[in-house]
Enzyme design. Structure first.
Site, PDB file in Angstrom:
ATOM      1  CG  ASN A  13      -1.709   1.275   1.380  1.00 44.80           C
ATOM      2  OD1 ASN A  13      -1.764   2.086   0.460  1.00 44.80           O
ATOM      3  ND2 ASN A  13      -2.335   1.460   2.540  1.00 44.80           N
ATOM      4  CE  LYS A  15      -0.042   3.187   4.756  1.00 48.93           C
ATOM      5  NZ  LYS A  15       0.069   3.261   6.204  1.00 48.93           N
ATOM      6  CG  HIS A  98      -5.706   2.135   5.137  1.00 51.38           C
ATOM      7  ND1 HIS A  98      -5.248   3.061   6.036  1.00 51.38           N
ATOM      8  CD2 HIS A  98      -4.727   1.204   5.005  1.00 51.38           C
ATOM      9  CE1 HIS A  98      -4.027   2.707   6.425  1.00 51.38           C
ATOM     10  NE2 HIS A  98      -3.697   1.590   5.816  1.00 51.38           N
ATOM     11  CD  GLU A 100      -2.723   5.604   6.668  1.00 53.12           C
ATOM     12  OE1 GLU A 100      -2.695   5.633   5.424  1.00 53.12           O
ATOM     13  OE2 GLU A 100      -1.833   5.051   7.353  1.00 53.12           O
ATOM     14  CD  GLU A 170      -3.503  -2.264   7.254  1.00 50.54           C
ATOM     15  OE1 GLU A 170      -2.457  -2.610   6.685  1.00 50.54           O
ATOM     16  OE2 GLU A 170      -4.006  -1.128   7.116  1.00 50.54           O
ATOM     17  N   GLY A 176       2.541   2.425  10.695  1.00 48.84           N
ATOM     18  CA  GLY A 176       3.520   3.503  10.537  1.00 48.84           C
ATOM     19  C   GLY A 176       4.223   3.889  11.829  1.00 48.84           C
ATOM     20  CB  SER A 216       5.175  -1.740  11.886  1.00 46.28           C
ATOM     21  OG  SER A 216       4.808  -0.389  12.103  1.00 46.28           O
TER      22      SER A 216
END
Ligand code: 13P
Length: 254
Positions: A13, A15, A98, A100, A170, A176, A216
């Site tokens: 991904n 991003k 996701h 985010e 996730e 991150g 991560s």
């Protein structure tokens, strides 16, 4: 992983990283470094990089995915991209829900559900993200949160669609942050999601669905995570931007 029952999928991904002009060469690099992969290799890239990515992936084993889509088929939605547009470009996968998107763009379990339906309708393979926040883990409600997200995401989705659905667990606190879930934590929640699928559908559907871990995951920790029975792959952010690291993770899936 369980090769006999389900597909292992390692997906990057990107991003909001890498320029359209860097994409063609980078996808070619990923393709050559993962040439003998036994698992499915996917690169999910920004909308504006998709054309170059699809072009570069032609004739290789690498599949291309988008990072988002809109749930409406067409219309007055300035700035949005539909499932049919992605399909028309030659895109195969799409990340949906996701954290985010949920955190910064107000996506909810209900919009996730609509997006899954739209993706399937257009013939795209959704990678559906679920996962708890740190405070939810600390409150001991991870199971409840992830179960609820899964149940709402798949409301009204027929079990026949699961041959083209991937789920990504996730944990938001691991994204991150360099703070990976332990392989036991990843296994525990992937199993919870599988149990929910069993409850919603049946054992065959639950056992046949690919459930990735993301957060991560890197060249060093991938093997231990992927060795777990219920962890069928990875959704990789940072490490997918470095082809050597990404290729090492693909190798770890063997
Ligand atoms: P990182 O691998 O950078 O933690 O990102 C994970 C992720 O969000 C993949 O979708």
């Amino acid at each position: 992983m369980n090769y006999e029952k389900r597909k292992t999928v390692i997906a990057g991904n990107w991003k909001m990283n890498k320029l359209p002009s860097e994409t063609y060469d980078y996808i070619k690099e990923v393709a050559s470094k993962t040439e003998n992969a036994k698992c499915e290799v996917v690169a999910c890239v920004p909308f504006v990089n998709l054309c170059a990515a699809v072009e570069a992936a032609k004739g290789t084993h690498v599949k291309i995915g988008a990072e988002n889509l809109h749930f409406m088929p067409s219309g007055a939605f300035t700035g949005e991209v539909s499932a049919a547009m992605l399909k028309d470009l030659g895109v195969e996968y799409v990340i949906i829900g996701h954290s985010e998107r949920r955190q910064y763009f107000a996506e909810t379990d209900v919009t996730v559900n609509k997006k899954i339906a739209a993706a399937l309708e257009a013939g795209l393979k959704p990678i559906v993200c679920v996962g708890e926040l740190l405070e939810q883990r600390e409150q001991g409600i991870t199971k409840e949160i992830v179960s609820m997200q899964t149940k709402i995401a798949f409301a009204g989705i027929d079990k026949s669609a699961f041959s083209s659905i991937v789920i990504a667990y996730e944990p938001v606190w691991a994204i991150g942050t360099g703070k990976t879930a332990t392989s036991d934590q990843a296994e525990e929640v992937c199993k919870i999601i599988r149990d929910v699928l069993c409850e919603l559908y049946d054992e065959e559907t639950a056992e046949g669905t690919t459930i990735q871990y993301g957060g991560s995951m890197n060249a060093k920790n991938a093997k231990e995570l992927l060795e777990k029975y219920d962890v069928d792959g990875g959704l990789i952010g940072g490490a997918s931007l470095r082809s050597d690291d990404f290729a090492t993770i693909v190798k770890a899936a063997e």
